[in-house]
Design an enzyme around this catalytic site. Structure first.
Site, PDB file in Angstrom:
ATOM      1  N   GLU A  91      -4.648   5.299  13.852  1.00  0.00           N
ATOM      2  CA  GLU A  91      -5.612   4.367  14.669  1.00  0.00           C
ATOM      3  C   GLU A  91      -6.181   5.029  15.746  1.00  0.00           C
ATOM      4  OE1 GLU A  91      -2.154   3.981  14.136  1.00  0.00           O
ATOM      5  OE2 GLU A  91      -1.496   3.686  16.092  1.00  0.00           O
ATOM      6  N   ASP A 108      -4.569  -9.831  14.714  1.00  0.00           N
ATOM      7  CA  ASP A 108      -3.645  -8.570  15.132  1.00  0.00           C
ATOM      8  C   ASP A 108      -3.969  -7.944  16.609  1.00  0.00           C
ATOM      9  OD1 ASP A 108      -6.282  -7.615  14.842  1.00  0.00           O
ATOM     10  OD2 ASP A 108      -5.666  -5.762  13.912  1.00  0.00           O
ATOM     11  N   HIS A 165       0.619   2.374  15.831  1.00  0.00           N
ATOM     12  CA  HIS A 165       0.459   1.268  16.839  1.00  0.00           C
ATOM     13  C   HIS A 165       1.617   1.137  17.655  1.00  0.00           C
ATOM     14  CE1 HIS A 165      -2.711  -0.422  14.427  1.00  0.00           C
ATOM     15  NE2 HIS A 165      -1.932  -0.337  13.473  1.00  0.00           N
ATOM     16  N   ALA A 207      -2.105 -11.276   9.850  1.00  0.00           N
ATOM     17  CA  ALA A 207      -2.272  -9.949  10.527  1.00  0.00           C
ATOM     18  C   ALA A 207      -2.424  -8.678   9.667  1.00  0.00           C
ATOM     19  CB  ALA A 207      -1.089  -9.897  11.618  1.00  0.00           C
ATOM     20  N   TYR A 248      -0.408   4.942  10.393  1.00  0.00           N
ATOM     21  CA  TYR A 248      -0.673   4.124  11.518  1.00  0.00           C
ATOM     22  C   TYR A 248       0.703   3.928  12.125  1.00  0.00           C
ATOM     23  CZ  TYR A 248      -5.032   2.260   9.319  1.00  0.00           C
ATOM     24  OH  TYR A 248      -5.910   2.062   8.765  1.00  0.00           O
ATOM     25  N   VAL A 251      -9.303 -13.248  11.617  1.00  0.00           N
ATOM     26  CA  VAL A 251      -9.222 -11.840  11.326  1.00  0.00           C
ATOM     27  C   VAL A 251      -8.761 -10.974  12.595  1.00  0.00           C
ATOM     28  CG1 VAL A 251     -10.111  -9.749  10.333  1.00  0.00           C
ATOM     29  CG2 VAL A 251     -10.953 -12.024   9.682  1.00  0.00           C
ATOM     30  N   ARG A 302       0.894  -1.147  -0.005  1.00  0.00           N
ATOM     31  CA  ARG A 302       0.146  -0.018  -0.154  1.00  0.00           C
ATOM     32  C   ARG A 302       0.827   1.192  -0.040  1.00  0.00           C
ATOM     33  NH1 ARG A 302      -3.277  -1.224   5.255  1.00  0.00           N
ATOM     34  NH2 ARG A 302      -1.351  -2.281   5.594  1.00  0.00           N
ATOM     35  N   SER A 342     -10.933  -2.560   8.198  1.00  0.00           N
ATOM     36  CA  SER A 342     -11.963  -3.811   8.797  1.00  0.00           C
ATOM     37  C   SER A 342     -13.060  -4.063   7.535  1.00  0.00           C
ATOM     38  CB  SER A 342     -12.745  -3.128  10.124  1.00  0.00           C
ATOM     39  OG  SER A 342     -11.804  -3.183  11.205  1.00  0.00           O
ATOM     40  N   LYS A 352       2.444   2.247   6.860  1.00  0.00           N
ATOM     41  CA  LYS A 352       2.784   1.695   8.084  1.00  0.00           C
ATOM     42  C   LYS A 352       3.783   2.683   9.078  1.00  0.00           C
ATOM     43  CE  LYS A 352       1.988  -1.730   8.675  1.00  0.00           C
ATOM     44  NZ  LYS A 352       0.611  -2.191   9.382  1.00  0.00           N
TER      45      LYS A 352
HETATM   46  N1  LIG Z   1      -6.213  -9.310  10.248  1.00  0.00           N
HETATM   47  C1  LIG Z   1      -6.287  -8.099   9.791  1.00  0.00           C
HETATM   48  O1  LIG Z   1      -5.664  -7.893   8.670  1.00  0.00           O
HETATM   49  C2  LIG Z   1      -7.216  -7.235  10.282  1.00  0.00           C
HETATM   50  C3  LIG Z   1      -7.779  -6.123   9.464  1.00  0.00           C
HETATM   51  C4  LIG Z   1      -8.907  -5.101   9.956  1.00  0.00           C
HETATM   52  C5  LIG Z   1      -9.285  -5.366  11.340  1.00  0.00           C
HETATM   53  N2  LIG Z   1      -8.823  -6.449  12.129  1.00  0.00           N
HETATM   54  C6  LIG Z   1      -9.189  -6.794  13.463  1.00  0.00           C
HETATM   55  O2  LIG Z   1     -10.449  -7.354  13.436  1.00  0.00           O
HETATM   56  C7  LIG Z   1     -10.971  -7.454  14.684  1.00  0.00           C
HETATM   57  C8  LIG Z   1     -12.518  -6.936  14.586  1.00  0.00           C
HETATM   58  O3  LIG Z   1     -12.272  -5.788  13.995  1.00  0.00           O
HETATM   59  P1  LIG Z   1     -13.847  -4.574  13.883  1.00  0.00           P
HETATM   60  O4  LIG Z   1     -13.526  -3.386  13.136  1.00  0.00           O
HETATM   61  O5  LIG Z   1     -14.867  -5.542  13.196  1.00  0.00           O
HETATM   62  O6  LIG Z   1     -14.305  -4.277  15.433  1.00  0.00           O
HETATM   63  P2  LIG Z   1     -15.601  -3.808  15.728  1.00  0.00           P
HETATM   64  O7  LIG Z   1     -15.609  -3.138  17.095  1.00  0.00           O
HETATM   65  O8  LIG Z   1     -16.499  -3.296  14.912  1.00  0.00           O
HETATM   66  O9  LIG Z   1     -16.432  -5.523  16.085  1.00  0.00           O
HETATM   67  C9  LIG Z   1     -16.131  -6.027  17.347  1.00  0.00           C
HETATM   68  C10 LIG Z   1     -17.230  -7.206  17.693  1.00  0.00           C
HETATM   69  O10 LIG Z   1     -16.968  -8.028  18.391  1.00  0.00           O
HETATM   70  C11 LIG Z   1     -18.041  -8.140  19.373  1.00  0.00           C
HETATM   71  N3  LIG Z   1     -17.562  -9.048  20.495  1.00  0.00           N
HETATM   72  C12 LIG Z   1     -16.796  -8.537  21.493  1.00  0.00           C
HETATM   73  N4  LIG Z   1     -16.476  -9.634  22.275  1.00  0.00           N
HETATM   74  C13 LIG Z   1     -17.372 -10.639  21.772  1.00  0.00           C
HETATM   75  C14 LIG Z   1     -17.482 -12.129  22.191  1.00  0.00           C
HETATM   76  N5  LIG Z   1     -17.105 -12.521  23.512  1.00  0.00           N
HETATM   77  N6  LIG Z   1     -18.415 -12.745  21.649  1.00  0.00           N
HETATM   78  C15 LIG Z   1     -18.967 -12.202  20.449  1.00  0.00           C
HETATM   79  N7  LIG Z   1     -18.590 -11.104  19.844  1.00  0.00           N
HETATM   80  C16 LIG Z   1     -17.996 -10.145  20.705  1.00  0.00           C
HETATM   81  C17 LIG Z   1     -18.458  -6.718  19.790  1.00  0.00           C
HETATM   82  O11 LIG Z   1     -19.975  -6.592  20.250  1.00  0.00           O
HETATM   83  C18 LIG Z   1     -18.545  -6.038  18.423  1.00  0.00           C
HETATM   84  O12 LIG Z   1     -19.610  -6.346  17.728  1.00  0.00           O
HETATM   85  C19 LIG Z   1     -10.273  -6.547  15.443  1.00  0.00           C
HETATM   86  O13 LIG Z   1      -9.216  -6.979  16.388  1.00  0.00           O
HETATM   87  C20 LIG Z   1      -9.287  -5.759  14.312  1.00  0.00           C
HETATM   88  O14 LIG Z   1      -8.279  -5.345  14.998  1.00  0.00           O
HETATM   89  C21 LIG Z   1      -7.703  -7.162  11.554  1.00  0.00           C
END
Ligand SMILES: NC(=O)c1ccc[n+]([C@@H]2O[C@H](COP(=O)([O-])OP(=O)(O)OC[C@H]3O[C@@H](n4cnc5c(N)ncnc54)[C@H](O)[C@@H]3O)[C@@H](O)[C@H]2O)c1
Length: 370
Positions: free
Chosen positions: A118, A270, A96, A299, A94, A267, A15, A134, A75
């Site tokens: 972030e 991270d 972090h 991640a 970003y 997902v 990116r 996300s 990054k």
């Molecule tokens: N791997 C990657 O490249 C990448 C990219 C983007 C985001 N992410 C990660 O994805 C994750 C989700 O991000 P998001 O933007 O959707 O967050 P978000 O806050 O929009 O959604 C998280 C959801 O999880 C729910 N939740 C929390 N605890 C729970 C449980 N015990 N049981 C069921 N549901 C539960 C919450 O109620 C919420 O609706 C984060 O960790 C984010 O950092 C990873």
């Protein structure tokens, strides 16, 4: 202001911080833009495209760092970049920092004005510069899951949508936030049988209204998660408790009861992942298998679709970037107070409370320095 954008040097990061269209917008606002040669290549933007929009292409990153009042990146700066950061230079990217003491110390030592994507919060408390990634990761999670369900990729050999006379695949999405909702959109679109599990009844109500009978919503409880993942062909881990490590909802002991060749796309990796067996992987070797269950735990998923991700992210970063360039950081904070959440380092002081607490370092209120 002189705005600079360098090529990312992190492994498999394709990116870029500015698109050619962004360059046009900065130039229209009266700013000068410097782009390192080849910076946009990974996202499909040629040097010529930037030049056409008014940018000056510089051959080395050093020249860009040395020219810019504000550096726009994707990054966090890596160790090789620390000494290129100049006093009072705005670093908009970003960061972090909570997990990166060396970078925090470098930004403080270099007295940069570090604005982290972030930690910028909008008026409703949302994280507008995290949301686009996300959205990408959520949509991509089902695409990757579908791929690894294919037999040659190590999966059980199931097509998400089935065909007439053959059952569709079952997708269990744990966490119905931004990632989960976008995953559900794609899974429903591909014809899968979709369950979304969340702990927020308000969120489940919203999802029920949004998807109607196309998805089954379920309240998050240990027994529900165990039984749903055992029925699933594809599991998407998408939970988040902001600022904390992800809860380990998928236990190691559940895996032998899952279908052989089923796939978990965690997902939430991270944040440590919501599966006890998760360990972070990279795009060049994204999966591993435990108890017959394929784990995909990359991640930085959005990096795989760099062009889409660059455009999605810069759509969100441009507005604040222009305000920073137009008014300088101090003026921008007056116009857009929500930017203050993004200021992590200022005048050699650490101005983000969460980062200071995580690193055990001294915190200074930003307002006291302005
Ligand atoms: N791997 C990657 O490249 C990448 C990219 C983007 C985001 N992410 C990660 O994805 C994750 C989700 O991000 P998001 O933007 O959707 O967050 P978000 O806050 O929009 O959604 C998280 C959801 O999880 C729910 N939740 C929390 N605890 C729970 C449980 N015990 N049981 C069921 N549901 C539960 C919450 O109620 C919420 O609706 C984060 O960790 C984010 O950092 C990873």
């Amino acid at each position: 202001m002189r705005v600079g954008c360098v090529k990312e040097i992190k492994k498999h990061e394709y990116r870029v911080g500015l698109t050619p269209e962004n360059v046009h917008a900065y130039c229209q606002h009266g700013h000068e833009v410097f782009i390192e040669a080849g910076a946009g290549e990974g996202s499909g933007f040629s040097d010529g495209a930037y030049e056409e929009m008014g940018a000056t292409i510089l051959t080395s990153a050093d020249e860009v760092w040395a020219s810019a009042d504000m550096t726009v990146k994707i990054k966090e700066p890596l160790a090789d970049e620390y000494d290129k950061i100049r006093e009072n230079q705005i670093i908009y990217t970003y960061l972090h920092l909570a997990a990166d003491k060396p970078l925090t110390e470098a930004l403080l030592r270099r007295k940069a004005k570090a604005v982290a994507y972030e930690t910028i919060r909008d008026k409703n408390g949302g994280l507008p510069l995290l949301k686009p990634m996300s959205e990408v990761a959520g949509r991509l999670s089902v695409q990757e899951g579908a791929k690894y369900l294919e037999k040659p990729m190590g999966g059980m050999g199931v097509l998400l949508g089935g065909v007439p006379g053959v059952p569709r695949a079952r997708v269990a999405i744990i966490g119905g936030g931004v990632v989960g909702t976008n995953a559900a959109k794609i899974a429903v679109g591909m014809g899968a049988d979709v369950v979304i599990i969340d702990m927020s009844l308000e969120r489940l109500t919203y999802l029920d209204d949004l998807f109607g009978s196309n998805v089954q919503t379920m309240y998050s409880q240990e027994a529900t998660i165990e039984s749903e993942i055992k029925k699933a062909d594809l599991v998407i881990g998408a939970v988040l408790i902001p600022g904390r490590a992800a809860p380990k909802l998928i236990k190691r002991k559940y895996l032998p009861g899952m279908k052989n060749g089923s796939v978990i796309v965690d997902v939430a990796v991270d944040q440590g992942g919501c599966c006890e067996t998760t360990r972070a992987t990279y795009h060049d070797d994204p999966v591993f298998v435990i108890d017959g269950v394929v784990h995909y735990c990359v991640a930085n998923m959005p990096g795989a679709v760099a062009r889409t991700s660059t455009i999605a992210l810069t759509n969100a970063t441009l507005r604040y970037g222009l305000t920073l360039a137009d008014m300088g950081l101090e003026g921008a904070l007056k116009k857009s107070p929500e930017l203050s959440g993004g200021v992590n380092c200022y005048k050699g002081r650490l101005t983000c409370r969460e980062v200071a607490e995580s690193l055990g370092m001294e915190f200074t209120e930003l307002g006291s320095l302005l």
